[in-house]
Design an enzyme around this catalytic site. Structure first.
Site, PDB file in Angstrom:
ATOM      1  N   TYR A 231     -75.925  57.690 -22.588  1.00 16.38           N
ATOM      2  CA  TYR A 231     -76.176  56.796 -21.294  1.00 16.38           C
ATOM      3  C   TYR A 231     -75.472  55.562 -21.430  1.00 16.38           C
ATOM      4  O   TYR A 231     -75.051  54.683 -20.533  1.00 16.38           O
ATOM      5  CB  TYR A 231     -77.623  56.685 -20.943  1.00 16.38           C
ATOM      6  CG  TYR A 231     -78.195  55.733 -21.698  1.00 16.38           C
ATOM      7  CD1 TYR A 231     -78.616  54.365 -21.150  1.00 16.38           C
ATOM      8  CD2 TYR A 231     -79.124  56.347 -22.625  1.00 16.38           C
ATOM      9  CE1 TYR A 231     -79.234  53.645 -22.004  1.00 16.38           C
ATOM     10  CE2 TYR A 231     -80.008  55.387 -23.520  1.00 16.38           C
ATOM     11  CZ  TYR A 231     -80.078  53.923 -23.082  1.00 16.38           C
ATOM     12  OH  TYR A 231     -80.838  53.143 -23.663  1.00 16.38           O
TER      13      TYR A 231
ATOM     14  N   ASP B  38     -81.660  60.647 -19.774  1.00 15.81           N
ATOM     15  CA  ASP B  38     -80.599  59.835 -20.148  1.00 15.81           C
ATOM     16  C   ASP B  38     -79.446  60.372 -20.243  1.00 15.81           C
ATOM     17  O   ASP B  38     -78.244  59.678 -19.950  1.00 15.81           O
ATOM     18  CB  ASP B  38     -80.958  59.308 -21.858  1.00 15.81           C
ATOM     19  CG  ASP B  38     -82.130  58.384 -21.848  1.00 15.81           C
ATOM     20  OD1 ASP B  38     -82.485  58.047 -20.785  1.00 15.81           O
ATOM     21  OD2 ASP B  38     -82.578  58.080 -23.136  1.00 15.81           O
TER      22      ASP B  38
ATOM     23  N   HIS C 205     -89.424  62.274 -18.240  1.00 14.29           N
ATOM     24  CA  HIS C 205     -88.354  61.511 -18.761  1.00 14.29           C
ATOM     25  C   HIS C 205     -87.337  62.509 -20.048  1.00 14.29           C
ATOM     26  O   HIS C 205     -86.237  62.427 -19.729  1.00 14.29           O
ATOM     27  CB  HIS C 205     -88.974  60.274 -19.422  1.00 14.29           C
ATOM     28  CG  HIS C 205     -87.997  59.443 -19.939  1.00 14.29           C
ATOM     29  ND1 HIS C 205     -86.893  58.785 -19.048  1.00 14.29           N
ATOM     30  CD2 HIS C 205     -87.392  58.989 -21.280  1.00 14.29           C
ATOM     31  CE1 HIS C 205     -86.004  58.164 -19.819  1.00 14.29           C
ATOM     32  NE2 HIS C 205     -86.482  58.014 -20.997  1.00 14.29           N
ATOM     33  N   LYS C 206     -88.018  63.012 -20.716  1.00 12.61           N
ATOM     34  CA  LYS C 206     -87.504  64.042 -21.782  1.00 12.61           C
ATOM     35  C   LYS C 206     -88.303  65.024 -22.267  1.00 12.61           C
ATOM     36  O   LYS C 206     -89.651  64.782 -22.012  1.00 12.61           O
ATOM     37  CB  LYS C 206     -87.240  63.304 -23.151  1.00 12.61           C
ATOM     38  CG  LYS C 206     -86.240  61.909 -22.882  1.00 12.61           C
ATOM     39  CD  LYS C 206     -85.986  61.500 -24.047  1.00 12.61           C
ATOM     40  CE  LYS C 206     -85.053  60.096 -24.153  1.00 12.61           C
ATOM     41  NZ  LYS C 206     -84.665  59.455 -25.264  1.00 12.61           N
TER      42      LYS C 206
ATOM     43  N   TYR D  98     -90.655  64.338 -24.553  1.00 16.94           N
ATOM     44  CA  TYR D  98     -91.922  63.229 -24.052  1.00 16.94           C
ATOM     45  C   TYR D  98     -92.332  64.060 -22.847  1.00 16.94           C
ATOM     46  O   TYR D  98     -92.226  63.580 -21.703  1.00 16.94           O
ATOM     47  CB  TYR D  98     -91.217  61.792 -23.364  1.00 16.94           C
ATOM     48  CG  TYR D  98     -90.671  61.171 -24.794  1.00 16.94           C
ATOM     49  CD1 TYR D  98     -91.307  61.059 -25.703  1.00 16.94           C
ATOM     50  CD2 TYR D  98     -89.678  60.125 -24.318  1.00 16.94           C
ATOM     51  CE1 TYR D  98     -90.732  60.381 -26.976  1.00 16.94           C
ATOM     52  CE2 TYR D  98     -89.135  59.349 -25.317  1.00 16.94           C
ATOM     53  CZ  TYR D  98     -89.346  59.467 -26.680  1.00 16.94           C
ATOM     54  OH  TYR D  98     -89.029  58.458 -27.507  1.00 16.94           O
TER      55      TYR D  98
ATOM     56  N   ASP E 116     -86.914  53.776 -16.678  1.00 20.55           N
ATOM     57  CA  ASP E 116     -85.529  53.878 -17.373  1.00 20.55           C
ATOM     58  C   ASP E 116     -84.916  55.455 -16.518  1.00 20.55           C
ATOM     59  O   ASP E 116     -83.739  55.354 -15.964  1.00 20.55           O
ATOM     60  CB  ASP E 116     -85.593  54.018 -18.481  1.00 20.55           C
ATOM     61  CG  ASP E 116     -86.574  53.078 -19.341  1.00 20.55           C
ATOM     62  OD1 ASP E 116     -87.345  52.790 -18.560  1.00 20.55           O
ATOM     63  OD2 ASP E 116     -85.710  52.794 -20.402  1.00 20.55           O
TER      64      ASP E 116
ATOM     65  N   ARG F 182     -85.952  45.072 -18.479  1.00 25.75           N
ATOM     66  CA  ARG F 182     -84.922  45.962 -18.484  1.00 25.75           C
ATOM     67  C   ARG F 182     -85.491  47.318 -17.503  1.00 25.75           C
ATOM     68  O   ARG F 182     -84.586  47.935 -16.736  1.00 25.75           O
ATOM     69  CB  ARG F 182     -84.291  46.374 -19.575  1.00 25.75           C
ATOM     70  CG  ARG F 182     -82.797  47.316 -19.281  1.00 25.75           C
ATOM     71  CD  ARG F 182     -81.800  47.247 -20.456  1.00 25.75           C
ATOM     72  NE  ARG F 182     -82.143  47.876 -21.751  1.00 25.75           N
ATOM     73  CZ  ARG F 182     -82.283  47.516 -22.716  1.00 25.75           C
ATOM     74  NH1 ARG F 182     -81.787  46.184 -23.149  1.00 25.75           N
ATOM     75  NH2 ARG F 182     -82.586  48.201 -23.998  1.00 25.75           N
TER      76      ARG F 182
ATOM     77  N   GLY G 135     -85.182  46.579 -14.140  1.00 29.01           N
ATOM     78  CA  GLY G 135     -84.022  46.495 -13.868  1.00 29.01           C
ATOM     79  C   GLY G 135     -83.368  47.965 -13.477  1.00 29.01           C
ATOM     80  O   GLY G 135     -82.718  48.014 -12.489  1.00 29.01           O
ATOM     81  N   TRP G 136     -83.890  48.556 -14.299  1.00 27.82           N
ATOM     82  CA  TRP G 136     -83.352  50.207 -14.308  1.00 27.82           C
ATOM     83  C   TRP G 136     -83.762  50.651 -12.942  1.00 27.82           C
ATOM     84  O   TRP G 136     -83.040  51.255 -12.158  1.00 27.82           O
ATOM     85  CB  TRP G 136     -83.751  50.928 -15.358  1.00 27.82           C
ATOM     86  CG  TRP G 136     -83.199  51.149 -16.683  1.00 27.82           C
ATOM     87  CD1 TRP G 136     -84.157  50.911 -17.800  1.00 27.82           C
ATOM     88  CD2 TRP G 136     -81.868  50.824 -17.131  1.00 27.82           C
ATOM     89  NE1 TRP G 136     -83.381  50.889 -18.980  1.00 27.82           N
ATOM     90  CE2 TRP G 136     -81.802  51.120 -18.693  1.00 27.82           C
ATOM     91  CE3 TRP G 136     -80.641  51.118 -16.534  1.00 27.82           C
ATOM     92  CZ2 TRP G 136     -80.462  50.650 -19.330  1.00 27.82           C
ATOM     93  CZ3 TRP G 136     -79.531  50.872 -17.267  1.00 27.82           C
ATOM     94  CH2 TRP G 136     -79.380  50.590 -18.552  1.00 27.82           C
TER      95      TRP G 136
END
Length: 379
Positions: free
Chosen positions: A37, A87, A131-132, A135, A142, A212, A215-216
């Protein structure tokens, strides 16, 4: 700004697909080149620069970079969709422009390869992508940026909008689950199972508001709304409301002198908290872009521009003929080990680096927004 043009040229001249100078994580790990990413963020910014300036060197660089990874059958070097890592979707956003500009059929096939990951991506009980795979049951802010703009654009372009409402609903669930109603900010992550050591056992939420990640999420909203079709006007309006409320929640925390924001957003007065470049650049970009697209009133532009100018003034410098962008948090997450436990102290101890993709890319995007605004003013 001539200094930013020089900085971008410097980065591109010193980078190849095998060794991009901005990928500090790979450099530090001594890792082989891979589909990731961080590179995706920079190449997307370079493509946006090409679309704005029409200088062929930017398209040539981006095409050469992505071409290195994408094989003729649409498979992607080092990428396995069945890792189910959001990602890895992010760099797929470059393929839409590259296919349109170069007509290379392998780019079209590669979009299908990445889309196949989302078709099988495990989900929480609320319907959100994990997310993954490593995870399980976790939603990170994110991940909204990594996956949703690609997901929405693919559905609009190639799938008759079949999954568009699914993408929209995932944003709506994040607002419901991860927003703090007292200050309007969003927690970094959520564990649907309430099992992870870093989460609150009642809410499932992590402990802090990481710049961040916020922000993402802001970029995820504005970039997804940007590609939503007119047929989803009501849904786009809902996301626009969420977006405006997020920006309104962030503005009280904006540093008066620099226009930047702190690494842990709401704890600016506590040492060793610091004004962080990547998240500040992301908000500079998101705010200015959303004014251009009409999602925010013109009066908001000043806040994005102030952040951009503050970053350039305080974090961009020249040493021995080399330009460098400082103050970038290398990485932060909520890990399966207690080294990444999401405390204030955790976000403070992650490395701060120079010239890293997650700061470079949004600064380029913010720069483009200033150029577009200047063009509009000149007209």
């Amino acid at each position: 700004m001539e200094i930013l043009d020089r900085y971008i040229d410097q980065l591109l001249e010193q980078s190849t697909p095998e060794a991009p100078i901005w990928n500090i994580e790979k450099i530090r790990a001594g890792a082989k080149p891979s589909w990731n990413y961080m590179d995706g963020c920079v190449i997307k910014a370079v493509l946006e620069l090409y679309l704005m300036k029409k200088d062929p060197k930017y398209l040539e660089f981006a095409d050469h970079f992505i071409d290195y990874f994408v094989q003729e059958d649409g498979s992607i070097l080092s990428y396995d969709p069945k890792e189910y890592n959001l990602d890895n979707v992010n760099a797929g956003k470059t393929l839409f422009d590259l296919y349109s500009l170069t007509h290379k059929e392998k780019y079209r096939k590669a979009m299908d390869t990445i889309y196949s990951q989302l078709q099988g991506q495990p989900r929480t009980s609320t319907g959100n992508f994990w997310h993954k795979k490593i995870y399980p049951n976790q939603v990170w802010l994110d991940g909204l940026y990594m996956a949703q703009p690609f997901y929405m654009q693919y559905e609009v372009t190639y799938n008759d909008c079949e999954g568009c409402r699914d993408s929209y609903q995932q944003f709506m669930q994040v607002e419901r689950l991860m927003k703090d109603l007292r200050n309007g900010l969003y927690y970094h992550a959520y564990d649907d199972s309430r099992q992870m050591f870093w989460c609150d056992k009642v809410t499932g939420l992590s402990e802090n508001f990481w710049l961040r990640a916020l922000g993402w999420f802001a970029m995820a909203l504005i970039d997804t709304m940007d590609v939503m079709p007119d047929s989803l006007a009501a849904e786009k309006s809902d996301l626009g409301k969420i977006y405006k409320e997020l920006i309104d929640a962030m503005l009280p925390y904006q540093d008066e002198e620099t226009g930047m924001w702190y690494q842990v957003v709401n704890r600016g007065g506590i040492r060793p908290n610091y004004l962080e470049t990547s998240g500040s650049a992301i908000f500079a970009y998101a705010i200015m872009k959303s004014v251009r697209l009409g999602f925010l009133d013109e009066r908001y532009f000043q806040y994005g521009r102030k952040a951009f100018d503050g970053i350039c003034r305080t974090q961009l410098s020249e040493k021995d003929g080399e330009l460098q962008l400082d103050g970038i948090c290398l990485v932060a997450g909520l890990g399966n080990t207690e080294m990444r436990e999401g405390t204030f102290e955790y976000y403070m101890r992650e490395p701060v680096v120079k010239n890293e993709a997650k700061g470079v890319a949004p600064l380029i995007l913010a720069y483009i927004e200033t150029l577009l605004a200047d063009q509009k003013t000149a007209r």
